[in-house]
Design a protein around this motif. Structure first.
Motif, short mmCIF file in Angstrom:
data_model
loop_
_atom_site.label_atom_id
_atom_site.label_comp_id
_atom_site.label_asym_id
_atom_site.label_seq_id
_atom_site.Cartn_x
_atom_site.Cartn_y
_atom_site.Cartn_z
N THR A 26 3.74 -0.60 -9.00
CA THR A 26 5.05 -1.01 -9.51
C THR A 26 5.04 -2.47 -9.95
OG1 THR A 26 5.68 -1.67 -7.30
CG2 THR A 26 6.27 0.55 -7.97
N SER A 27 6.02 -2.85 -10.76
CA SER A 27 6.26 -4.27 -11.03
C SER A 27 6.62 -4.97 -9.73
CB SER A 27 7.44 -4.44 -12.00
OG SER A 27 7.19 -3.82 -13.22
N THR A 28 7.36 -4.25 -8.89
CA THR A 28 7.88 -4.83 -7.65
C THR A 28 6.78 -5.41 -6.77
OG1 THR A 28 9.88 -3.49 -7.71
CG2 THR A 28 9.11 -4.16 -5.52
N HIS A 76 3.84 -6.40 -7.74
CA HIS A 76 3.02 -7.38 -8.46
C HIS A 76 3.81 -8.64 -8.81
CE1 HIS A 76 0.64 -3.64 -9.36
NE2 HIS A 76 -0.27 -4.46 -8.89
N THR A 77 5.02 -8.72 -8.33
CA THR A 77 5.91 -9.81 -8.75
C THR A 77 5.46 -11.16 -8.21
OG1 THR A 77 8.24 -10.39 -8.94
CG2 THR A 77 7.47 -9.69 -6.76
N GLY A 108 11.34 1.20 -14.17
CA GLY A 108 10.48 0.06 -14.46
C GLY A 108 9.73 0.22 -15.77
N PRO A 109 8.43 -0.06 -15.78
CA PRO A 109 7.67 0.03 -17.03
C PRO A 109 7.59 1.44 -17.62
CG PRO A 109 6.49 -1.27 -15.39
CD PRO A 109 7.64 -0.62 -14.68
N PRO A 143 5.26 -1.07 -21.04
CA PRO A 143 4.48 -1.82 -20.05
C PRO A 143 3.62 -2.87 -20.76
CG PRO A 143 4.03 0.58 -19.96
CD PRO A 143 4.78 0.32 -21.21
N GLY A 203 -0.16 -7.21 -13.24
CA GLY A 203 1.06 -6.41 -13.08
C GLY A 203 1.62 -6.05 -14.44
N HIS A 204 2.59 -5.16 -14.44
CA HIS A 204 3.24 -4.80 -15.70
C HIS A 204 4.67 -5.30 -15.74
CE1 HIS A 204 0.47 -1.08 -16.47
NE2 HIS A 204 -0.13 -2.23 -16.72
N TYR A 205 5.00 -6.01 -16.79
CA TYR A 205 6.42 -6.24 -17.10
C TYR A 205 6.96 -4.96 -17.72
CZ TYR A 205 6.61 -11.46 -17.00
OH TYR A 205 6.63 -12.78 -16.64
N TYR A 243 8.80 -4.52 -20.45
CA TYR A 243 9.05 -5.50 -21.52
C TYR A 243 10.01 -4.93 -22.55
CZ TYR A 243 7.74 -9.17 -24.85
OH TYR A 243 7.74 -10.23 -25.73
#
Ligand code: FAD
Length: 401
Positions: free
Chosen positions: A50-52, A54-55, A220-221, A238, A324-326, A328
């Motif tokens: 998750t983005s979470t 990797h923040t 998320g992404p 992503p 990580g992935h934004y 976007y």
């Protein structure tokens, strides 16, 4: 190993149970206008990709748009009063906001002028941002090389790092305790009514079909994949963002603000280490499962930039890094929030790009208000509505990292 839902119908089904799914679930459980049933469907309860997880978990007041400033002001208030928001439960830890501030640096007169303008907006909206000359920056933080710096903006109030992972954990626990049902499963399809104005049900990977009053996209992404299930095209993709943790042979004598260099690299204190990151030069959409690293970014871009800005960082050792992935938002890198224009019970919580963690308290609250009463009650989140996406009208926020 998927889990089946206990019921065949829920007032609200949330697709994705990470920071946003859990924020919305908790705010719904805390909202006196809402006493319906909530199902959170999460495809991977380890949250590994998750983005979470990797923040970088930072919060800033330094935005150019007043609504984003107000969202972060509430974010800071929420973080600092977390236990009180959690009903005063003594088991809930206090969350500290380490206000080392963001330091936006400008290397040109035009850049300095832009910083002066955003500082004026921030000050008018109650943020503590100070516009500083290069000499003032050097006096406050002698470790910077300011030879090619004209000015900077810095704010030491409610701006820095917070432990968002603990907030996430408690949102899940308290939402569950209040009756929200979380299941390990994936939403794979949606069925709409005959005239396409409502999502009537979602289909799970396990084959069950579950009816919904409202469906929330908190994926998320993968948000565009979830929207596509309702026939909605969402410009969220992503994109990789790189984080590097390093140790310095000569540690700095004071906290390093989250410094945004004119070349686009950012670096800050991270306990006894330092954390740096940047977008890649080429920034394509990637597969949601692609997390391959690229260490040339550290060698060719990040380290040269930080060693130039802070000569003490000539001698550093990389100790960790991750990709990580934004999620976007390709139109304007800002949140997409609220109902779809035609499919009225499909609610977006998407496109947060690099500032979603800090926005999760205010946006979760707003979405719960909207679901509970049909309107935003505290902060008006309509500037983030999907209608702007359809019109192709950007929400212009100049401070995007
Ligand atoms: C490197 C990096 C640094 C960042 N730094 C900051 C920062 O300093 N400050 C800040 O404010 N923000 C920051 N962000 C942004 C912030 O982390 C994100 O905006 C936030 O975590 C988004 O949370 P989310 O719940 O929307 O998405 P995610 O955490 O990606 O969660 C989406 C969830 O949906 C689930 N899901 C997807 N599809 C389905 C499906 N069909 N069925 C069931 N489940 C599904 C996924 O498994 C996942 O658990 C950063 C992001 C990155 C990548």
């Amino acid at each position: 190993m998927t889990q089946s839902p206990k019921a065949r119908s829920y007032d609200v089904i949330i697709v994705g149970g990470a920071m946003y799914g859990s924020s919305i679930a908790w705010w719904l459980s805390d909202n006196t206008d809402f006493n319906g049933s909530v199902l959170v469907v999460e495809r991977d309860p380890t949250y590994e990709w998750t983005s979470t997880v990797h923040t970088n978990s930072c919060i800033r007041q330094q935005f150019s748009e007043p609504i984003n400033i107000k969202i972060s002001q509430f974010g800071a208030e929420y973080i600092k009063n977390f236990r009180a928001y959690m009903g005063g439960d003594p088991a809930v830890p206090a969350i500290t906001l380490q206000s080392f501030g963001y330091m936006y640096l400008a290397g040109s007169d035009a850049g300095a002028e832009a910083l002066r303008a955003t500082q004026a907006v921030q000050a008018a909206n109650g943020a503590g941002t100070k516009h500083m000359t290069a000499a003032e920056i050097k006096a406050a933080y002698p470790f910077y090389n300011t030879e090619d710096i004209v000015a900077g903006n810095h704010n030491l109030i409610d701006e820095g790092y917070f432990d968002g992972a603990t907030i996430f954990d408690w949102w899940k626990r308290k939402a569950r305790a209040a009756g929200v049902e979380y299941i390990h499963n994936a939403v794979v399809a949606m069925t709409k009514n005959a005239n396409g104005t409502r999502v009537e049900s979602v289909t799970l990977a396990s084959g069950e079909v579950v009816s919904c009053g409202t469906v929330v996209n908190a994926s998320g992404p993968r948000a565009n994949l979830t929207s596509a299930m309702a026939g909605i095209d969402l410009p969220v993709e992503p994109r990789k963002r790189y984080t590097f943790i390093f140790d310095a042979a000569e540690p700095l004598d004071r906290d390093l603000p989250l410094t945004i260099d004119p070349v686009g690299v950012h670096v800050r204190s991270d306990g006894r280490y330092y954390m740096a990151g940047c977008p890649p030069e080429e920034d394509p959409a990637v597969d949601p499962a692609d997390f391959t690293a690229d260490h040339k970014i550290w060698e060719d871009k990040v380290w040269p930039a930080i060693a130039h800005r802070i000569p003490a960082f000539e001698r550093v050792k990389l100790v960790n890094s991750w990709v990580g992935h934004y999620a976007y938002n390709t139109l304007d890198q800002n949140a997409i929030v609220g109902p779809h224009t035609k499919v009225g019970n499909f609610i977006f919580a998407n496109g947060f790009s690099g500032h979603g963690f800090q926005q999760s308290p205010a946006i979760g609250r707003g979405i719960a208000e909207f679901i509970g009463s049909g309107a935003y009650q505290t902060l008006d989140l309509t500037p983030f509505a999907f209608a702007r996406i359809e019109r192709g009208e950007k929400f212009v926020e100049k401070a995007v990292i």
